[in-house]
Design an enzyme around this catalytic site. Structure first.
Site, PDB file in Angstrom:
ATOM      1  N   SER A 157       0.850  -1.189   0.000  1.00  0.00           N
ATOM      2  CA  SER A 157       0.000   0.000   0.000  1.00  0.00           C
ATOM      3  C   SER A 157       0.883   1.235   0.000  1.00  0.00           C
ATOM      4  O   SER A 157       2.019   1.205   0.493  1.00  0.00           O
ATOM      5  CB  SER A 157      -0.887   0.008   1.246  1.00  0.00           C
ATOM      6  OG  SER A 157      -1.476   1.279   1.455  1.00  0.00           O
ATOM      7  N   TYR A 182      -0.068  -0.136  10.562  1.00  0.00           N
ATOM      8  CA  TYR A 182      -0.453  -0.521   9.205  1.00  0.00           C
ATOM      9  C   TYR A 182       0.694  -0.236   8.237  1.00  0.00           C
ATOM     10  O   TYR A 182       1.043  -1.084   7.399  1.00  0.00           O
ATOM     11  CB  TYR A 182      -1.702   0.238   8.793  1.00  0.00           C
ATOM     12  CG  TYR A 182      -2.155  -0.068   7.379  1.00  0.00           C
ATOM     13  CD1 TYR A 182      -2.652  -1.320   7.043  1.00  0.00           C
ATOM     14  CD2 TYR A 182      -2.079   0.909   6.375  1.00  0.00           C
ATOM     15  CE1 TYR A 182      -3.066  -1.600   5.743  1.00  0.00           C
ATOM     16  CE2 TYR A 182      -2.495   0.634   5.078  1.00  0.00           C
ATOM     17  CZ  TYR A 182      -2.989  -0.625   4.766  1.00  0.00           C
ATOM     18  OH  TYR A 182      -3.394  -0.904   3.482  1.00  0.00           O
TER      19      TYR A 182
END
Length: 318
Positions: A157, A182
């Site tokens: 990501s 994350y």
């Protein structure tokens, strides 16, 4: 050294769909494992690959939910896997290897994002454990079945820019930050591809990571509406506001491209976005891969640690 982290001019773009990437490709006789292949980008990946003739094995926590999601898609098989549970990963992989079948693509698509602080395994932070360690263990355990010429694709990501690997406090024992956690897990996904490619390339096996773009999927399940409004993603009524968001099929395109495109033959260990090789990230500019997520030394260090934590390394003697 010649930097290969440079766009190749694929002819595709940010809003190319997964079906458009596969137009003209016949995947008959190919077999793919797609984690989370029944939800979000994983479901669109399954649909596209199966539509092009591939056999797709979905790894899902809930077989019932997966069956419902993929009803009507031919050429799909479902087996249970919980990436946060290394015993579940072991059982899934060993059953597949024992079947005697080979794998042409592994697409590590499943993941969690910005969840409340959660501990799994040996007290591991859940995003790092699920997004990285589970997939690390899966690929290593599947290695005897992975075919020469196979591609291993890890869905990272743009969030990797939020954090390098926190070697001093990888498990957030001194204070939890859901977005940094994350980001670290997504950096780990990218570094996994870097080192796996180094280890596998002599066997004709290549690895890639990617940023799929911003897409509304179940990945946002842990985000409050107010947080998405504040980020400018949606308005107060829940309507999309950010024009850069992609559809799920557009979001799945880059992982499908990385797994199948002949344009990538002879290449590997690279980070992709918008159906092309990504640029190096530049401060203040959107897109690209940060140096901390493409560093071979960091990748090798992470591999050693991941092998110790999971107890599996298919290349221990390499």
């Amino acid at each position: 050294m010649n930097d290969k982290q440079v766009p190749i001019g694929s002819g595709f773009g940010a809003y190319t769909t997964a079906d458009e990437v596969l137009a003209g490709l016949d995947l008959s006789g190919k077999r793919a494992i797609v984690t989370g292949g029944h939800s979000g980008l994983g479901l669109e990946t399954t649909r596209a690959l199966a539509g092009a003739g591939a056999k797709v094995i979905i790894g899902a926590r809930s077989i019932e939910a997966a069956r419902s999601a993929v009803a009507g898609i031919d050429g799909v098989e479902i087996d249970r896997i919980d990436l946060s549970d290394l015993e579940s990963v072991r059982v899934f992989a060993e059953q597949f290897v024992a079947s005697g079948r080979s794998i042409d693509m592994v697409i590590n698509s499943a993941g969690i994002m910005a969840c409340p602080e959660t501990r799994v395994g040996d007290g591991w932070e859940a995003q790092f454990a699920t997004n990285h360690l589970g997939h690390f263990a899966l690929v290593n355990r599947l290695w005897p079945a992975i075919s020469r010429g196979a591609r291993i694709v890890s869905v990272s990501s743009g969030g990797h820019r939020n954090s390098a690997i926190r070697w001093e406090d990888m498990q957030f024992e001194t204070g939890y930050d859901k977005w940094r956690a994350y980001g670290q897990s997504k950096t780990a996904n990218a570094l996994f591809a870097v080192h796996l490619d180094r280890l596998g390339r002599d066997s004709g096996i290549r690895a890639f990571s990617l940023h799929p773009g911003k897409i509304f999927t179940p990945l946002q399940r842990h985000l409050a509406k107010e947080e998405m409004v504040s980020a400018g993603w949606i308005d107060a009524d829940g309507n999309p506001m950010d024009p850069t968001f992609k559809t799920p099929s557009q979001g799945a395109a880059t992982q499908v491209w990385a797994a199948t495109s002949p344009q990538l033959d002879g290449m590997g260990g690279l980070y992709c976005e918008d159906c092309d090789i990504a640029i190096r990230a530049t401060d203040g500019e959107p897109g690209g891969v940060s140096d901390h997520a493409a560093d071979p030394k960091e990748a090798a260090r992470l591999w050693i640690l991941s092998a110790r934590l999971t107890g599996i390394d298919a290349f221990a003697a390499a």
